[in-house]
Design a protein around this motif. Structure first.
Motif, PDB file in Angstrom:
ATOM      1  N   GLU A 172      -8.658   7.178  23.470  1.00 12.74           N
ATOM      2  CA  GLU A 172      -8.809   8.417  22.709  1.00 12.74           C
ATOM      3  C   GLU A 172      -7.439   8.917  22.274  1.00 12.74           C
ATOM      4  O   GLU A 172      -6.485   8.889  23.055  1.00 12.74           O
ATOM      5  CB  GLU A 172      -9.510   9.477  23.566  1.00 12.74           C
ATOM      6  N   HIS A 173      -7.341   9.380  21.022  1.00 14.69           N
ATOM      7  CA  HIS A 173      -6.078   9.909  20.538  1.00 14.69           C
ATOM      8  C   HIS A 173      -6.300  10.770  19.300  1.00 14.69           C
ATOM      9  O   HIS A 173      -7.396  10.797  18.726  1.00 14.69           O
ATOM     10  CB  HIS A 173      -5.091   8.779  20.214  1.00 14.69           C
ATOM     11  N   ILE A 174      -5.255  11.485  18.913  1.00 18.28           N
ATOM     12  CA  ILE A 174      -5.249  12.259  17.679  1.00 18.28           C
ATOM     13  C   ILE A 174      -4.532  11.447  16.615  1.00 18.28           C
ATOM     14  O   ILE A 174      -3.389  11.024  16.813  1.00 18.28           O
ATOM     15  CB  ILE A 174      -4.535  13.614  17.854  1.00 18.28           C
ATOM     16  N   ALA A 175      -5.196  11.212  15.495  1.00 17.07           N
ATOM     17  CA  ALA A 175      -4.587  10.484  14.388  1.00 17.07           C
ATOM     18  C   ALA A 175      -4.087  11.492  13.356  1.00 17.07           C
ATOM     19  O   ALA A 175      -4.845  12.353  12.899  1.00 17.07           O
ATOM     20  CB  ALA A 175      -5.593   9.529  13.756  1.00 17.07           C
ATOM     21  N   ALA A 176      -2.833  11.395  13.012  1.00 16.82           N
ATOM     22  CA  ALA A 176      -2.243  12.329  12.048  1.00 16.82           C
ATOM     23  C   ALA A 176      -2.780  12.079  10.643  1.00 16.82           C
ATOM     24  O   ALA A 176      -3.239  10.973  10.318  1.00 16.82           O
ATOM     25  CB  ALA A 176      -0.722  12.191  12.060  1.00 16.82           C
ATOM     26  N   ALA A 177      -2.729  13.091   9.821  1.00 11.94           N
ATOM     27  CA  ALA A 177      -3.116  12.937   8.417  1.00 11.94           C
ATOM     28  C   ALA A 177      -2.127  12.011   7.706  1.00 11.94           C
ATOM     29  O   ALA A 177      -0.932  12.021   8.006  1.00 11.94           O
ATOM     30  CB  ALA A 177      -3.134  14.298   7.729  1.00 11.94           C
ATOM     31  N   THR A 178      -2.648  11.205   6.791  1.00 11.68           N
ATOM     32  CA  THR A 178      -1.810  10.315   5.976  1.00 11.68           C
ATOM     33  C   THR A 178      -2.234  10.492   4.515  1.00 11.68           C
ATOM     34  O   THR A 178      -3.015   9.695   3.984  1.00 11.68           O
ATOM     35  CB  THR A 178      -1.962   8.847   6.417  1.00 11.68           C
ATOM     36  N   PRO A 179      -1.728  11.553   3.874  1.00  9.71           N
ATOM     37  CA  PRO A 179      -2.142  11.861   2.499  1.00  9.71           C
ATOM     38  C   PRO A 179      -1.924  10.710   1.523  1.00  9.71           C
ATOM     39  O   PRO A 179      -2.688  10.552   0.569  1.00  9.71           O
ATOM     40  CB  PRO A 179      -1.268  13.069   2.137  1.00  9.71           C
ATOM     41  N   ASP A 180      -0.872   9.902   1.755  1.00 14.77           N
ATOM     42  CA  ASP A 180      -0.606   8.797   0.842  1.00 14.77           C
ATOM     43  C   ASP A 180      -1.691   7.737   0.899  1.00 14.77           C
ATOM     44  O   ASP A 180      -1.822   6.914  -0.015  1.00 14.77           O
ATOM     45  CB  ASP A 180       0.750   8.163   1.176  1.00 14.77           C
TER      46      ASP A 180
END
Length: 223
Positions: A155-163
């Protein structure tokens, strides 16, 4: 809803040939190997049917187009990953007409073996590798069993990747399960949610607990 799907196209295991997963009726299964277009069209027609009958046509048309574009884009992205099934909430939950931002993607992984290798790495050793390698920083890792098979939960938090078109961070939980009868074959169920806009909020926590409960219903389909 009961979903039964073959565990791999063209590949069979003497012990496990597929899986069964119990999900609420608000969730739809999109098979990604065959029958995909029929499932996508059914979900879209159900969504269109919930639109207000008195809505202006000049508003409804563009809305339908955008809804179809986004939905088909999600399905296409899952197919690019050579996944088996995609599960999405497509009908409102409760009286508030709320549809959570979440998904479950089912894939299968074949671990590489050396040419001419006569022995296979034991599943418990592979589990240790999965727990220590290729895991995101600060991931919550544990191991156990799912329907009698060795499993790793990550389990983890995935950061946003707008690109890459991912505009919001998400909470992700993966169950990586050894397929009975083939220690080099692993079943992966990956859950993702944005919660209520924050992957650490109460809604995200509740949805993660819900997914853990769903995985408790997992059963192998055996020959």
């Amino acid at each position: 809803m009961t979903a039964e799907q073959r565990g791999a196209a063209g590949q069979e295991s003497a012990s496990a040939t597929g899986y069964r997963l119990l999900l609420p009726s608000q969730w739809a299964q999109i098979p990604l190997r065959q029958g995909t277009e029929e499932a996508v069209e059914e979900v879209l027609q159900q969504a269109y049917a919930r639109l207000p009958a008195d809505a202006p046509p000049d508003k409804i048309g563009p809305y339908k187009q955008e809804l179809a574009r986004r939905f088909r884009g999600s399905v296409a992205g899952a197919r690019e990953r050579n996944a088996l099934d995609l599960y999405l909430p497509v009908r409102p939950v409760g009286d508030e007409e709320f549809i959570p931002g979440a998904s479950i993607l089912v894939t299968e992984t074949m671990l590489p073996t050396q040419k001419g290798e006569k022995t296979r790495t034991p599943s418990n050793e592979i589990a240790v590798q999965l727990l220590t390698e290729d895991s995101p920083a600060h991931a919550d890792l544990s191991s156990g069993e799912v329907d009698g098979a060795l499993a790793v939960r990550r389990e983890h938090i995935a950061a946003a990747t707008p690109d890459r078109g991912v505009v919001a961070a998400s909470r992700r939980v993966e169950y990586i399960v050894s397929v009975p009868g083939d220690p080099n074959r692993w079943f992966v169920a990956a859950f993702s949610t944005i919660g209520g806009g924050d992957p650490r909020d109460e809604l995200a926590e509740a949805l993660v607990e819900w997914f853990d409960a769903v995985m408790a219903t997992f059963r192998w389909r055996r020959s």
